[in-house]
Design an enzyme around this catalytic site. Structure first.
Site, PDB file in Angstrom:
ATOM      1  N   ALA A 235       0.838  -1.205   0.000  1.00 54.72           N
ATOM      2  CA  ALA A 235       0.000   0.000   0.000  1.00 54.72           C
ATOM      3  C   ALA A 235       0.873   1.255   0.000  1.00 54.72           C
ATOM      4  O   ALA A 235       0.560   2.247  -0.666  1.00 54.72           O
ATOM      5  CB  ALA A 235      -0.938  -0.009   1.208  1.00 54.72           C
TER       6      ALA A 235
ATOM      7  N   ASP B  95       9.771  -6.073 -26.118  1.00 55.33           N
ATOM      8  CA  ASP B  95      10.683  -7.154 -26.506  1.00 55.33           C
ATOM      9  C   ASP B  95      10.172  -8.477 -25.951  1.00 55.33           C
ATOM     10  O   ASP B  95      10.919  -9.242 -25.338  1.00 55.33           O
ATOM     11  CB  ASP B  95      12.095  -6.864 -26.008  1.00 55.33           C
ATOM     12  CG  ASP B  95      13.141  -7.784 -26.641  1.00 55.33           C
ATOM     13  OD1 ASP B  95      12.934  -8.211 -27.795  1.00 55.33           O
ATOM     14  OD2 ASP B  95      14.164  -8.081 -25.990  1.00 55.33           O
TER      15      ASP B  95
ATOM     16  N   LYS C  15      22.115 -10.042 -13.000  1.00 53.44           N
ATOM     17  CA  LYS C  15      22.234  -9.619 -14.397  1.00 53.44           C
ATOM     18  C   LYS C  15      23.221  -8.462 -14.497  1.00 53.44           C
ATOM     19  O   LYS C  15      23.014  -7.401 -13.910  1.00 53.44           O
ATOM     20  CB  LYS C  15      20.864  -9.206 -14.945  1.00 53.44           C
ATOM     21  CG  LYS C  15      19.848 -10.344 -14.843  1.00 53.44           C
ATOM     22  CD  LYS C  15      18.627 -10.101 -15.689  1.00 53.44           C
ATOM     23  CE  LYS C  15      17.721 -11.333 -15.674  1.00 53.44           C
ATOM     24  NZ  LYS C  15      16.635 -11.268 -16.645  1.00 53.44           N
TER      25      LYS C  15
END
Length: 356
Positions: free
Chosen positions: A83, A246, A149
């Site tokens: 919230a 993509d 990543k």
């Protein structure tokens, strides 16, 4: 897979109705005996979803029915955390009045959650793939396997590009949906730009198709619904729709429960307003084989570019692989853009409803 499809219409309907603010639907499910504390694979309850989407009446109803105000999802967030992230002040007051707490505190409101680099051991990490922006490694963070990543130096070293990228990661951090891969944070004080997401050990839809070939219709429907739910969440995001740009089988991953999740919004942009057309995307961006004609032609585009990519993925699940596999992807995109070429729909493979 048929059983999985039936289950989605079963008790999990409570989660769907809660996220949509469907009070009558929530009441129907609870009257059937479904627990108000039912959670999905990510341990997100109906109260999490209603709090996240700003459904005040459903939040009140769930609490009256005994929903746990401090249920914790897979990432340590409570309904109050959600919230606060989305600025639903009235719901925050309701949850706090019922004893709700926010264990992640300011993390839920920060521009982009930063993780100290000492918490993640990158040396000797296992390389598990290559993404649009760099390599992907399997690492451990706080005892859990996650995907790290790395971002290519050409991006990380450019201040303006990096700032834009961080803004998109901050957006991704705010997203909460069972069919969206969860962003966890960015490593701070690192020489490289590295961000963490949940790790889905079953790999990508591309890997599954390559290994198993085409799917039967029930499996295709179940998988297509997973992708569609994730994409619908992005497209209906408030205040601005999120266009993926993509969407390919490599950017759809499978969790341990067999459900699919959409990932990698590095190429996504926020539409300025609902139904807006204005962004232009270079033809070299994204994956040619799944690229909508208007994108390849460098024209203005909207959410429909994702619908085009989705249709090709569904087609591929029936076929067991991409059509025109032998042709260079750019040639395929060129013919679709300028010759109105489309994949064939054999009556032998595709039921009439799917062809329609």
């Amino acid at each position: 897979m048929q059983q999985q499809m039936i289950d989605l219409e079963g008790p999990y309907r409570l989660l769907y109705c809660s996220s949509k603010g469907d009070k009558d639907g929530v009441i129907q499910e609870i009257e059937k005996g479904v627990s108000p504390n039912l959670a999905d694979y990510d341990k997100r309850t109906a109260l999490h979803l209603a709090s996240c989407e700003g459904c005040t009446e459903v939040v009140d109803l769930l609490l009256e029915q005994g929903a746990d105000v401090n249920s914790i999802d897979r990432w340590g967030r409570t309904p109050l955390s959600d919230a606060r992230i989305f600025g639903h002040e009235e719901i925050c007051k309701i949850l706090e009045g019922r004893g709700g707490t926010d264990p992640v505190g300011l993390d839920s409101q920060s521009p982009c959650y930063e993780i100290d680099h000492t918490e993640v051991e990158m040396d000797g990490a296992t390389l598990i793939g290559e993404g649009a922006y760099g390599e992907v490694y399997l690492v451990k963070w706080r005892g859990t396997e996650v995907a790290a990543k790395t971002i290519r130096s050409s991006i990380a070293s450019n201040f303006r590009v990096k700032a834009t990228f961080m803004k998109e990661l901050a957006l991704w951090q705010r997203l909460r949906h069972p069919n969206i891969v969860q962003f966890l944070g960015v490593l701070k004080h690192s020489e490289r730009l590295i961000f963490l997401t949940e790790y889905l050990r079953n790999g990508s839809l591309y890997d599954i198709l390559k290994k198993k070939g085409r799917f039967d219709p029930p499996t295709t429907v179940a998988y297509a619904l997973d992708i569609a739910r994730g994409m619908n969440y992005l497209h209906e995001h408030k205040p601005h729709a999120i266009i993926h740009r993509d969407l390919t089988p490599r950017n759809v991953l499978q969790d341990e429960a067999g459900h699919l999740k959409v990932t990698d919004f590095g190429l996504s942009k926020i539409a300025q307003e609902k139904g807006a057309y204005g962004y232009k995307m270079t033809g070299g961006t994204g994956s040619f084989r799944y690229m909508a004609p208007e994108v390849y032609r460098r024209e203005a585009y909207g959410k429909s570019v994702d619908v085009f990519s989705f249709a090709l993925i569904v087609h591929e699940m029936f076929q067991g692989g991409p059509s025109n596999k032998a042709e260079p992807p750019e040639e395929v995109a060129d013919r679709r853009a300028y010759e109105d070429s489309r994949p064939s729909l054999s009556s032998f493979i595709y039921p009439e409803d799917f062809k329609t």
